[in-house]
Scaffold this active site. Structure first.
Site, mmCIF file in Angstrom:
data_model
loop_
_atom_site.group_PDB
_atom_site.id
_atom_site.type_symbol
_atom_site.label_atom_id
_atom_site.label_comp_id
_atom_site.label_asym_id
_atom_site.label_seq_id
_atom_site.Cartn_x
_atom_site.Cartn_y
_atom_site.Cartn_z
ATOM 1 N N CYS A 115 -7.710 6.792 -1.848
ATOM 2 C CA CYS A 115 -8.627 6.281 -2.875
ATOM 3 C C CYS A 115 -8.114 5.030 -3.581
ATOM 4 O O CYS A 115 -6.920 4.816 -3.717
ATOM 5 C CB CYS A 115 -8.848 7.305 -3.976
ATOM 6 S SG CYS A 115 -9.363 8.893 -3.405
ATOM 7 N N GLY A 118 -9.498 2.746 0.853
ATOM 8 C CA GLY A 118 -10.540 3.703 1.214
ATOM 9 C C GLY A 118 -11.757 2.990 1.735
ATOM 10 O O GLY A 118 -12.346 2.186 1.016
ATOM 11 N N ASN A 139 -7.625 9.061 -8.159
ATOM 12 C CA ASN A 139 -6.802 8.716 -6.999
ATOM 13 C C ASN A 139 -5.603 9.654 -7.004
ATOM 14 O O ASN A 139 -4.891 9.721 -8.004
ATOM 15 C CB ASN A 139 -6.338 7.256 -7.095
ATOM 16 C CG ASN A 139 -5.381 6.839 -5.991
ATOM 17 O OD1 ASN A 139 -4.607 5.922 -6.157
ATOM 18 N ND2 ASN A 139 -5.425 7.499 -4.856
ATOM 19 N N GLY A 140 -5.410 10.350 -5.906
ATOM 20 C CA GLY A 140 -4.308 11.303 -5.826
ATOM 21 C C GLY A 140 -4.799 12.585 -5.197
ATOM 22 O O GLY A 140 -5.819 12.594 -4.507
ATOM 23 N N TYR A 168 3.568 0.423 2.736
ATOM 24 C CA TYR A 168 2.333 0.284 3.514
ATOM 25 C C TYR A 168 1.042 0.281 2.702
ATOM 26 O O TYR A 168 0.165 -0.544 2.937
ATOM 27 C CB TYR A 168 2.285 1.417 4.556
ATOM 28 C CG TYR A 168 1.017 1.452 5.359
ATOM 29 C CD1 TYR A 168 0.708 0.419 6.235
ATOM 30 C CD2 TYR A 168 0.117 2.509 5.245
ATOM 31 C CE1 TYR A 168 -0.471 0.435 6.970
ATOM 32 C CE2 TYR A 168 -1.053 2.535 5.988
ATOM 33 C CZ TYR A 168 -1.342 1.494 6.844
ATOM 34 O OH TYR A 168 -2.502 1.517 7.567
#
Ligand code: SF4
Length: 488
Positions: free
Chosen positions: A20, A46, A125-126, A265
């Site tokens: 996300c 995402g 997000n997570g 990344y």
């Protein structure tokens, strides 16, 4: 599967996928337009779907959720005109944390709830590692879930809180939540940002004119001309309104454990994390890798695009010339073509092509960011050899990925991770390359600025996918039989 949903990606690039990106704006006319731009800059976090919720004093809350890229949906005037107001938040998602099935439009965030004191929307997000247990408890107590997402638990916990206002209800809710969460939320008058006490996932604060911005990464501040103010601290809640920015620390303080893979990344190379350029950190990883695992060769080539900065660092440190030995087609969209069997078999060739004239007769060092299942690495090696390379040496800019992530990254099951079942030497044989070396965990820590490497007793980052040391026990997974590595 919804008929509007894009097909599963047929050209699996065998990478871990961040799930996300989140973005919010307050104090700018037509805030949703800025949110759309911010989400566009966060699209790498995402690509499956995106959503925006906004609030206008006259028209109240409005929202839109769509499958596909931000640029294909949230640039349409007809849609953006339905999203007025000076306050908006948005979310892009990759995957299906919680549901493990195809995404439905009802899984697309932000989620919205109507409370006695007014509406609120959240974008997360997570990954909540006790979401199954929370969901069971909430359903038993009468909650009716709309989605299969773990993030929806936060809205239901807020609904059950007895606190007087929404920020306090959020605090209450998030104290029950385990795992990783960076959250952007909004009420009718407030923009709220929260990071979990370990600060696993990023969240930054920016300012543009009279407006304030919250974003997963700084690259999305740049796109709307916002200046970076600071990171939201691990365990901090910021509440932004006409009165400015208020800061609270509602959780028990803990030593931060930011995701080290964001450096390797996930984050964009033009973002700044912890005061460091992501690009520079990745270049430094290449420098460390060249020191740790030198090899005699003619060319250093990145596996594009994510291996590029590390390949540049490797080349600079080793003195071996850098070259674009593999060219990536930038225009491979998710909905590009229906994946027939024949096209599926073309696999990675549809996305990457070897620069034959450069490679022929050369001993090539290929620098990639990670090896997950090893499927793409094998195919790339075959392409390089087909093009006439004399030798292929893989240098990997992360340690072996031997453990799944439970903190908001889509990872295959542990058995599917090459490094979970094979030693480095076995992986080299499996990939049939002349040599294969990964950066060490200490080398990676040095590259991110920890000059004495990893503190074994209290690591400075989350590195669980390499070390198996999970900073928060993944309790739902343990209940399902996942065996966490025993302490040494
Ligand atoms: S397990 Fe790996 S990918 Fe997941 S948060 Fe930790 S370092 Fe990041």
């Amino acid at each position: 599967m919804s008929k509007h949903m894009p097909p599963a990606h047929p050209f699996d690039d065998d990478k871990l996928k961040e799930e996300c990106g989140i973005f919010g704006v307050i104090g700018l006319t037509d805030a949703a337009n800025f949110v759309a731009l911010g989400l566009h800059a966060l699209q790498h976090r995402g690509q499956e779907a995106g959503g925006i919720v906004c609030h206008d004093p006259e028209q109240g809350f409005n929202s839109a959720r769509r499958f596909g890229y931000v640029r294909d949906n949230f640039t349409k005037q007809s849609l953006m005109e339905t999203l007025p107001g000076p306050l908006a938040i948005g979310h892009v998602r990759y995957s299906t944390a919680g549901s493990k099935g195809p995404t439905q439009i009802r899984d697309v965030q932000p989620f919205f709830g109507e409370f006695a004191m007014g509406g609120a929307a959240i974008a997360h997000n997570g990954n909540i590692t006790n979401a199954d247990a929370l969901r069971r408890e909430l359903i038993e107590r009468g909650s009716i879930f709309q989605s299969s997402s773990d993030s929806e638990c936060i809205i239901h916990l807020m609904a059950r809180s007895l606190q007087r206002n929404i920020p306090e209800r959020m605090e209450d809710a998030l104290r029950r939540v385990e795992g990783a969460f960076s959250v952007v939320a909004m009420t009718r008058t407030k923009l709220i940002g929260v990071r979990d006490p370990l600060g696993v996932r990023p969240l930054v604060l920016g300012q543009v004119g009279d407006g304030w911005v919250l974003s997963s990464e700084t690259c999305a501040l740049d796109i709307i001309g916002a200046k970076f103010v600071r990171e939201v601290e691990p365990g901090e809640m910021v509440v932004i309104s006409d009165n400015g920015v208020e800061s609270h620390f509602p959780f028990r303080p803990q030593s931060p454990r930011f995701c080290i893979f964001e450096h390797v990344y996930f984050s964009r190379p033009d973002s700044i994390i912890g005061g460091r350029s992501v690009y520079e950190t990745r270049r430094q990883i290449g420098v460390e890798l060249a020191r740790e695992a030198p090899v005699d060769a003619d060319l250093v080539c990145p596996v594009p695009d994510s291996g590029t900065p590390a390949a540049i660092g490797f080349s600079q440190e080793s003195g071996i010339p850098y070259a674009m030995g593999i060219i990536r087609n930038q225009y491979m969209g998710r909905t590009f073509i229906e994946p027939t069997e024949q096209i599926r078999n073309m696999g990675v060739r549809l996305k990457l092509n070897v620069n034959r004239a450069l490679i022929q007769g050369k001993r090539v060092i290929l620098v990639d960011d990670s090896v997950v299942r090893g499927t793409t690495s094998r195919k790339i090696k075959e392409m390089i050899l087909d093009a006439g390379a004399k030798e292929v040496h893989f240098r990997i800019a992360s340690p072996p990925t031997a453990w799944p992530c439970f903190y908001g990254v889509d990872t295959p099951q542990r058995e599917k991770l090459l490094a979970a079942t094979m030693s480095e030497e076995e992986m080299r044989d499996h990939l049939a390359v002349d040599s294969l070396k990964f950066i060490s965990l200490d080398g990676l820590y040095r590259a991110v600025g920890e000059s004495s490497g990893r503190n074994a007793k209290c690591p400075q980052y989350c590195d669980a996918c390499f070390s198996g040391e999970y900073p928060v026990a993944p309790s739902d997974m343990i209940e399902k039989g996942f065996e966490v590595k025993a302490a040494e």
